[in-house]
Design an enzyme around this catalytic site. Sequence first.
Site, PDB file in Angstrom:
ATOM      1  N   CYS A   1       0.836  -0.991  -0.157  1.00 39.03           N
ATOM      2  CA  CYS A   1      -0.010  -0.184  -0.169  1.00 39.03           C
ATOM      3  C   CYS A   1       0.867   1.194   0.017  1.00 39.03           C
ATOM      4  O   CYS A   1       2.192   1.133   0.156  1.00 39.03           O
ATOM      5  CB  CYS A   1      -0.825  -0.064   1.215  1.00 39.03           C
ATOM      6  SG  CYS A   1      -1.731  -1.575   1.507  1.00 39.03           S
TER       7      CYS A   1
ATOM      8  N   TRP B   1      -3.839  -1.622  -1.231  1.00 41.45           N
ATOM      9  CA  TRP B   1      -3.762  -3.045  -2.078  1.00 41.45           C
ATOM     10  C   TRP B   1      -4.411  -3.952  -0.874  1.00 41.45           C
ATOM     11  O   TRP B   1      -3.445  -4.390  -0.042  1.00 41.45           O
ATOM     12  CB  TRP B   1      -2.341  -3.507  -2.364  1.00 41.45           C
ATOM     13  CG  TRP B   1      -2.363  -4.610  -3.409  1.00 41.45           C
ATOM     14  CD1 TRP B   1      -2.810  -4.450  -4.708  1.00 41.45           C
ATOM     15  CD2 TRP B   1      -2.091  -5.702  -3.317  1.00 41.45           C
ATOM     16  NE1 TRP B   1      -2.485  -5.789  -5.286  1.00 41.45           N
ATOM     17  CE2 TRP B   1      -2.375  -6.712  -4.357  1.00 41.45           C
ATOM     18  CE3 TRP B   1      -2.045  -6.353  -1.907  1.00 41.45           C
ATOM     19  CZ2 TRP B   1      -2.316  -8.037  -4.615  1.00 41.45           C
ATOM     20  CZ3 TRP B   1      -2.053  -7.967  -1.909  1.00 41.45           C
ATOM     21  CH2 TRP B   1      -1.938  -8.696  -3.404  1.00 41.45           C
TER      22      TRP B   1
ATOM     23  N   GLU C   1       9.135 -12.879 -20.701  1.00 40.28           N
ATOM     24  CA  GLU C   1       9.005 -11.526 -20.250  1.00 40.28           C
ATOM     25  C   GLU C   1       7.915 -11.084 -21.236  1.00 40.28           C
ATOM     26  O   GLU C   1       7.134  -9.894 -20.875  1.00 40.28           O
ATOM     27  CB  GLU C   1      10.250 -10.720 -20.145  1.00 40.28           C
ATOM     28  CG  GLU C   1      10.321  -9.429 -19.853  1.00 40.28           C
ATOM     29  CD  GLU C   1       9.667  -8.894 -18.651  1.00 40.28           C
ATOM     30  OE1 GLU C   1       9.377  -9.791 -17.780  1.00 40.28           O
ATOM     31  OE2 GLU C   1       9.165  -7.862 -18.462  1.00 40.28           O
TER      32      GLU C   1
ATOM     33  N   LYS D   1       4.547  -9.363 -19.916  1.00 44.40           N
ATOM     34  CA  LYS D   1       3.932  -7.836 -20.064  1.00 44.40           C
ATOM     35  C   LYS D   1       2.707  -7.954 -20.734  1.00 44.40           C
ATOM     36  O   LYS D   1       1.689  -7.142 -20.351  1.00 44.40           O
ATOM     37  CB  LYS D   1       4.861  -7.338 -21.042  1.00 44.40           C
ATOM     38  CG  LYS D   1       6.258  -6.611 -20.696  1.00 44.40           C
ATOM     39  CD  LYS D   1       6.318  -5.689 -20.009  1.00 44.40           C
ATOM     40  CE  LYS D   1       6.068  -6.099 -18.425  1.00 44.40           C
ATOM     41  NZ  LYS D   1       7.185  -6.439 -17.644  1.00 44.40           N
TER      42      LYS D   1
END
Length: 613
Positions: A2, A79, A486, A490
């Site tokens: 957070c 969060w 990767e 993404k």
Amino acid sequence: MCGIVGYIGKRSACDILINGLKRLEYRGYDSAGIALNCNASLTVTKRSGKVAMLETALLQDVDQQVVENSVAGIAHTRWATHGLPTVENAHPHLDNSSRIALVHNGIIENYAALRTQLQKKGSVFVSETDTEVLAHLIGSFYSGDLAVAVSEALKMVEGTYGVAVIAVDAPDEMIVARRGSPLVIGMGSGETIIASDVSAIVAHTQQVIYLQDGDVARITATGADVFTLDQCLVDRDISEIEWEIDAAEKGGFDHFMLKEIFEQPEALRNSIRGRLDKDQGFAILAGLDLTPRELASIKRVVIVACGTSMHAGMVSKYLFEGLADLPTSVEQAAEFRYCNPLVGADDLVVAVSQSGETADTLAAVRESILKGALVAGLCNVVGSTIARETGRGIYLHAGPEIGVASTKAFTAQVTVLLMMALKFGRRRRLSREAGVQICREIESIPEMVARVVEQSDAIADIAAEFADVEHAFFIGRGILYPAALEGALKLKEISYIHAEGYQAAELKHGPIALLEPATPVVALLNDIPGREKTLGNVAECRARKAPVLGVVTEGDFETAASVDRVISVPRCSAYIAPIISVVALQLLAYHIARIRGCEIDQPRNLAKSVTVE
Ligand code: M6R
């Protein structure tokens, strides 16, 4: 995960806190709240959703005299860990008397037991959170000295925390503390701003104190006293933030992610600057602080990391083994920490982490130090916990990365790992000539990345053709295999397309069953060893009618003719190919997500820095 910000001083706390929250929103963004200490009362306002919802509530629902005149307060963007992202669960939380307010980042593991004890003493809880339990616990210890109450409560806590606490009865102070979650104190002139990271502070002051685990601090408008939970004063240095506020702004780009993709040439120049001895073909990485004897004694490199940083680590296996003959294993940090890892004095453990705060990577660092390994950190955030606890390491110097999807950190990580492999290689087996050649290649990385970035519009056109798909595969082999992982990460994290990265040959051991005309395959086909074999796998995909988008070396017309669509990238050596290809895949993911109307900088369910297990 957070964002926390707190202010005490002479200006309107509310403005500073809301602006701070906006800068921290990338750390969590499912609800937000603020507590203002004004005229002997606490005004708490919370909303689920983004900080903008909270801002509107402050304008519409709160006495403007409080909004304008409060000179102390705390705020939080969340969060969720315990409980849904509702108003009740949003921070700040109050103690049982509603006279103390608390914001918290981390997890109180023994909160259920504490909650039961407090309920027996009369506490009534209104949320499902672990944080509210801590607020009540502090309240139960409070008898006039807030710092003592916070310290006593924290002694009973198992778990992690970064906290900021204010009390109606103590309007001139704020108490902060940390264990496992970062907290930084910004030392302004006649004002003090605390936050979970410097991006909320840098607009006000460059002078900061990074709290260490176990620290508690009493904050006033004129400064901070730091002490232990047992109230013993400790000395903490004041550091200077290395970057300016513009680095944390979008600077005309629609999204931080796009800005950070475009920043890569400059970020990489900063990562490389002053670190190459081009005469000797050597890399100067003073922060590693390894004596020639220690360097010679290393028998193995062990990379510990998560997510994108782990993919960078996977690339480095090829670099350390190929250039320095150093066997290298790459361990997902959450697995490593619990598998009783076999590491010792002959091993160099390298913790790769953009934020330097990832909980599992930090735990892997601690376990490795305990087992007597040499441990180095590869972090971007200066003063972060992993950077401090490893004591040796290399900063990326890539500048602040705000977009949740990591971009410039990956390319900087691989570049720095390549410099490390060069340094180790030269101490072991690489000739001066070979070292000089690698130095030249490293120097050329920013320019090559710039040439890929220039193709953003062309990649956007290709993205338009793939934006409607629901599934996609990314394939590569050798050093391009982690690049495929990767690329898939993404795409999935920002566009919500289900994407999987595979070693190219592995596809036919199962996943090929999923190929059909609506499921594209992105193939990494740079002109480096292995390309011919991957082309064979591409043929297998096309035979199943899956459209293939190839990332192909400029001028390699034969390969380009073997795929359906092409993104061209500059010719480069195998060591650099993952960097170049991943930049193209970052742009592909970005443009697809944009076309799909996704929240690119703040994808659902994610947060930038994962400080819980
Ligand atoms: O700060 P770190 O590099 O330790 O973070 C590790 C991962 O959480 C991070 O790379 C994550 O996978 C990114 N969202 C990927 O874009």
